[in-house]
Design an enzyme around this catalytic site. Structure first.
Site, mmCIF file in Angstrom:
data_model
loop_
_atom_site.group_PDB
_atom_site.id
_atom_site.type_symbol
_atom_site.label_atom_id
_atom_site.label_comp_id
_atom_site.label_asym_id
_atom_site.label_seq_id
_atom_site.Cartn_x
_atom_site.Cartn_y
_atom_site.Cartn_z
ATOM 1 N N CYS A 1 -16.542 15.725 22.496
ATOM 2 C CA CYS A 1 -17.701 15.820 21.604
ATOM 3 C C CYS A 1 -18.310 14.450 21.308
ATOM 4 O O CYS A 1 -19.516 14.315 21.216
ATOM 5 C CB CYS A 1 -17.304 16.481 20.283
ATOM 6 N N GLU B 1 0.859 -1.192 0.000
ATOM 7 C CA GLU B 1 0.000 0.000 0.000
ATOM 8 C C GLU B 1 0.892 1.237 0.000
ATOM 9 O O GLU B 1 1.773 1.362 0.837
ATOM 10 C CB GLU B 1 -0.901 -0.023 1.235
ATOM 11 N N ARG C 1 -14.041 8.829 -7.578
ATOM 12 C CA ARG C 1 -14.507 7.571 -8.179
ATOM 13 C C ARG C 1 -13.503 7.179 -9.259
ATOM 14 O O ARG C 1 -13.084 8.016 -10.067
ATOM 15 C CB ARG C 1 -15.870 7.758 -8.843
ATOM 16 N N CYS D 1 -9.566 17.581 21.893
ATOM 17 C CA CYS D 1 -8.946 16.289 22.161
ATOM 18 C C CYS D 1 -7.570 16.087 21.552
ATOM 19 O O CYS D 1 -6.794 15.282 22.073
ATOM 20 C CB CYS D 1 -9.859 15.155 21.746
ATOM 21 N N HIS E 1 -25.541 -1.122 -1.019
ATOM 22 C CA HIS E 1 -26.597 -1.034 -2.030
ATOM 23 C C HIS E 1 -27.354 -2.329 -2.197
ATOM 24 O O HIS E 1 -26.791 -3.416 -2.091
ATOM 25 C CB HIS E 1 -25.982 -0.605 -3.372
ATOM 26 N N CYS F 1 -12.105 12.444 24.026
ATOM 27 C CA CYS F 1 -12.783 13.253 23.004
ATOM 28 C C CYS F 1 -14.139 13.626 23.575
ATOM 29 O O CYS F 1 -15.032 12.779 23.664
ATOM 30 C CB CYS F 1 -12.938 12.461 21.715
ATOM 31 N N VAL G 1 4.427 1.163 -5.540
ATOM 32 C CA VAL G 1 4.970 0.353 -6.638
ATOM 33 C C VAL G 1 5.463 1.280 -7.759
ATOM 34 O O VAL G 1 4.726 2.150 -8.220
ATOM 35 C CB VAL G 1 3.907 -0.612 -7.188
#
Lengths: 125, 486, 396
Positions: free
Chosen positions: B412, B34, B314, B452, B52, B410, B173
């Protein structure tokens, strides 16, 4: 002869002052208008000839529950001295514990102020 | 240093990780390469998180087949991996008379694809599901769901890793050479890898990988979708997904609102072809449009409810002139034996991911023997939800057992120190603040880390020895800090 | 702390102060600049020193404190659900004073266009890193917003060796005090660009710069006026928002103009026995006024406990009239003297702030200088308002 505009900061009225002065190695103030009390022109003179400031910063602390102790000048110093005072502040290291009011640097850079601690820093457990 | 593997997957997105997890069931040596410092940094984390149903795809296409299959697999997968999913259902709404015909076609298409439970609803039935909804009629697809997309991507990777897949993060890569045994891969970072089978799951960069092997027939056209995230305060407003019926050549952006599993609402996405595969900028024009839509669709909204903007790209195969969608390319290349190529996995790539994993596993099996492991650990440790979602009794119990659950970091989102520590200490580790954010949810609230992040930095410094130069936001040069003050 | 000290001073011996941080003091701990206490103590103290005065006072009174304890939820019966390393428990309270302060408006909240690289901080978060954690956030800085936090940080960053390229203010006037414009910007030749704002962020990994543009009267960028400012750090000083999460969840009525609770002249909210004060009620510019207001809240809370505050016979609404952005409290009983707090909508000089009950003038205050950044207080005597129908505050 030039004109300068300053907002007086002595009280919330914030009078907009217009100062006429003669430039030079020792500037001479010819006129001040816009003030509402006599402290105005006195302040304008000080501010233009030799502005005084208080500054706040931090000093590195070893062994404390905070890495830095916040500090301030305990009296006003000339604006022109700030850079040198900051040099002193940046190079000093102190050890915990530190109490509010402790003098950490005495009369830095030929000023008449002291750099005092503004928070307690306890020894880290 | 050469790393020799039976199988290498390029790309740790949701699809790459789903493939890796499938492969981890077998006694083979496999790795994922990656380019970013964490998994899921591309399209996988940057979408609406919709599972979906499958009504929108032409029967017989991979998109149709794999989506319906993936949809059916998702519940059990999320249960094993402790990922949040809610099958909340969707209403595709006919706003004009002409749309009603579309609804019927979609129903037919869905049924041909094997989508369960479809029905056309009248206004009264629509109102019962979503009070105050507009429109004439709606197609109800109960198998539509919402999921945490980055949560799934990360969980798949962690589980694959725990089951023996090697993850080489921060390896981009640069060149691929074919050898007698298979493939010789070198990365920009100076590493070399070799494998018998190579799987291209590089998403937005899948065409670049193809070109390294002399395959010129594919080109990816990144198409950006911008989003705004709304405060959780409004989360009660939507009970299920509500989308307008698609118009052929319709004007406007067709922007919609989507609930997230964590209680936020997403407005978007937009549709804009961009020049680069990493152009994630938000634009004033689109954000203003999104805000306008938000105000129209949610009357109670105020300016303070918009808490964050982001965008996704996309990986479209169809150029701007063509528009629309082309089917997924998932092929085992006959001209380059050992090379399994995935190109153009855009929507419904997320839903299809588990099914793609299976399909690619089968393609690998044609190339290599895959002896089953008996030590495969299907379940991931932990729980699907956050501490803040537990009952007061459960909370009290946990805090009593472990004080780190009592310390909220945190404010919130009410994320606790224990959850932050778990995120830092997950099997794959973290190299970035965003990695910590996506795993713990800290910094995702109203204050966006204002409260935070300093506390998180204190934890990283005190417990893990981080120095100011060690903190990265997301990429290798995205340092957070310049150094010490003193 | 001021409310807690006041509650003790007013005779309540069962006061509990809940603080989510590991130390008392709140935001004062990171405000190491001076200017605090000029009114309260007659001295120019720094934030930590000012806080210590109250810490010492409360300690002397042997007030009870729970540190590292966060209130996650409150219900309408004043039950508090708190969490700390010691446990997750419920605390029952006969009176509650809300003093949670505020949070900063973020880049996401203003939908800043462009990329989202590292190097973007709210001014307060940067202040926390620099002053409390010894971490320098960047070297070349642009500051968005000329509020006092932004100005203070402009000076701080400069004194610590960073280069501040400029302060960019959306409005045609600065929202900071003139003292800070002089001592934080002019002293260091840091330019202040009015009616100019950041319109785009650049940089895919760390910030590389911002595009700024002049704004027209509708706060829209003027085409062709854009320029690029290279920088690696953007500090946002674009507003404070009272942190009323707890209040909203308890269904306390919130006043949209202040984003704080709607209160009466006893600083009580819409839940009986729940009071609000300080920045969570409305954003203040001087800590001294926060302390004064909070001391009042402490006093009223004790009166409430003693049954001395009866539900008012009537509720006289107070409206923000011409030239006034908001007035607090939003309603009064007419039974007691009250000090109104207000902010004007725009800067002006030589005006009179008037409090009217219809045609009748109830109170007024002549002022040489009025500015939205400086809260104004007007005292109104009970005898003048006991028969009032509704009050309106305006600038004449």
């Amino acid at each position: 002869m030039i004109k300068k505009e300053l907002t007086c900061v002595l009280c919330p009225n914030g009078c907009p002052l217009e100062i006429t002065l003669e430039e030079g190695p020792t500037p001479v103030i010819k006129e001040v208008v816009g003030y509402h009390c006599k402290r105005g022109p006195e302040w304008a003179e000080q501010e233009l000839i030799n502005p005084m400031r208080t500054i706040a910063s931090s000093i590195l602390v070893g062994g404390g529950d905070f890495p830095l102790v916040s500090v301030r000048t305990d009296s006003a110093i000339p604006l022109a001295s700030i850079a040198k005072v900051m040099e002193a502040i940046k190079t000093v290291r102190v050890k915990a514990p530190v109490r509010i009011g402790d003098i950490l640097i005495s009369k830095p850079a030929d000023t008449s102020c002291n750099i005092i601690a503004t928070r307690h820093v306890r020894t880290a457990s | 240093m050469t790393n020799f593997y039976d199988v290498i997957v390029i790309g740790a997105g949701v699809v790459g990780n789903a493939i890796a997890r499938e492969l981890s069931r077998f006694d083979i040596k496999a790795a994922v390469l990656e380019q970013e410092l964490d998994v899921g940094g591309g399209t996988s984390s940057r979408n609406s998180g919709v599972v979906h149903s499958g009504i929108h795809y032409k029967p017989g296409t991979l998109r149709a087949k794999l989506d319906v299959q993936g949809n059916a697999m998702m519940g059990a997968l999320c249960s094993d991996l402790k990922v949040k999913i809610q099958y909340i259902g969707k209403l595709t709404v006919a706003q004009e008379e002409a749309d009603i015909k579309t609804l019927h076609s979609l129903k037919e298409q869905g049924e041909a694809n094997g989508v369960p439970g479809l029905s056309i609803l009248n206004r009264e039935q629509m109102e019962r599901l979503q009070p105050g909804i507009g429109g004439l009629m709606a197609l109800h697809s109960p198998s539509t769901g919402i999921i945490c997309p980055y949560g799934l991507t990360i969980a798949l990777a962690e589980n694959a890793y725990v089951n023996g897949i090697s993850y080489h993060l921060g390896q981009q890569v640069a060149a691929i050479n074919r050898t007698a045994e298979g493939f010789d891969i070198s990365t920009r970072q100076g590493e070399r890898f070799r494998s018998r089978v190579l799987i291209n799951s590089a998403g937005l960069y899948s065409d670049a990988i193809c070109r390294m092997l002399g395959i010129d027939e594919y080109r990816i056209y990144p198409c950006r979708g911008e989003y705004l995230i709304l405060d959780k305060r409004l989360s009660g407003s939507l009970s299920l997904l509500v989308y307008p019926a698609p118009h052929k050549g319709g004007a406007g952006l067709g922007i919609h609102l989507t609930n997230t599993v964590d209680g936020n609402i997403l407005i978007g996405p937009s549709n804009e072809y961009v020049g680069e595969a990493d152009d994630y900028a938000s634009t004033a024009e689109i954000m203003n449009l999104l805000k306008k839509e938000g105000h129209e669709l949610l009357p109670g909204i105020s300016a303070a409810d918009f808490i964050r903007n982001f965008s996704g790209l996309r990986a479209k195969q169809a150029p701007p002139s063509e528009g629309g969608f082309r089917d997924f390319v998932i092929e085992s290349r006959k001209d380059i034996p050992g090379f399994i190529n995935l190109v153009g996995i855009e929507s419904p790539g997320l839903t299809s991911a588990p099914a793609i994993g299976l399909m690619v596993r089968n393609l690998v099996e044609e190339l290599l023997p895959l002896p089953l492991k008996d030590s495969f650990i299907a379940e991931r440790e932990g729980r699907a939800g956050f501490f803040f979602e537990l009952s007061p009794e459960e909370k009290a119990d946990l805090v009593a057992q472990n004080p780190d659950y009592g310390e909220v970091v945190c404010r919130c989102e009410q994320i606790t120190r224990k959850e932050v520590l778990d995120a830092i200490q997950n099997p794959l580790g973290i190299r970035t603040i965003n990695g910590l954010k996506y795993r713990s949810r800290a910094m995702m609230g109203r204050c966006q880390g204002g409260f935070c992040l300093p506390r998180i930095v204190a934890i990283l410094e005190k417990e893990f020895g981080y120095r100011p130069e060690d903190y990265l936001l997301q990429h290798a040069s995205s340092k957070l800090f310049a150094g010490r003050v003193r | 702390m001021s409310a807690a000290v006041s509650a003790r001073q007013n005779g309540c011996d069962n006061v509990l102060l809940l603080e989510r941080d590991r130390i008392l003091g709140g935001i004062l701990n990171q405000c190491i600049h001076d200017g605090f206490g000029l009114h309260r103590f007659g001295e120019a103290l720094t934030g930590p020193e000012y806080a210590q005065r109250y810490i010492d006072e409360y300690e002397k009174m042997k007030g009870e404190v729970m540190l590292g304890t966060i209130v996650l939820n409150m219900d309408a019966e004043r039950n508090l659900f708190v969490s700390s390393r010691n446990g997750f428990t419920k605390i029952e309270a006969r009176a509650v004073i809300l003093a949670m302060g505020c949070r900063e408006r973020t880049a996401g909240a203003i939908s800043l266009p462009g990329t989202r690289p590292s190097g973007i901080y709210t001014a307060g978060a940067a202040q926390n890193f620099i002053n409390l954690q010894n971490i320098m956030v960047g070297k070349r800085v642009v500051i968005m917003g000329s509020g006092d936090i932004g100005l203070i940080m402009a000076r701080r960053m400069t004194l610590e060796g960073a280069r501040v390229e400029g302060v960019f203010e959306l409005l045609p006037y600065s929202s900071g005090l003139p003292r800070n414009i002089q001592q934080c910007l002019n002293d260091y030749d840091i330019p202040l660009h009015l009616a100019t704002s950041v319109i785009q962020i650049h940089g895919k990994e760390r910030l590389t710069g911002v595009t700024v543009a002049r704004m027209d009267g509708n706060f829209k960028p003027i085409q062709g006026s854009e320029w690029f400012v290279p920088c690696d750090t953007l500090l946002l000083s674009v507003g404070l928002i009272p942190e009323n999460e707890l209040s909203r969840n308890a269904s306390i009525a919130i006043e949209p103009r202040t984003s704080g609770a709607s209160v009466d002249d006893t600083l009580m909210t819409s839940i009986p026995g729940v009071f609000s004060c300080g920045n969570v009620l409305h954003v203040h510019d001087l800590a001294d006024w926060v302390s004064e207001e909070s001391a009042l809240a402490g006093q009223f809370a004790v009166q409430y406990l003693n049954g001395e505050i009866s539900p008012p016979q009537k509720s006289i609404p107070i409206l923000a009239g011409a030239g006034v952005r908001y007035v607090l409290p939003q309603s009064i009983s007419g039974q007691r003297d009250v000090t109104l707090s207000l902010r004007v909508a725009s800067p002006s000089r030589n005006r009179v702030v008037k409090v009217n009950d219809g045609e009748r003038l109830v109170a007024n205050k002549k002022m040489l200088r009025l500015h939205p950044a400086e809260m104004i207080h007007i005292k109104v005597k009970a005898e003048k308002i006991s028969e009032a129908g509704r009050l309106e505050v305006s600038v004449a």
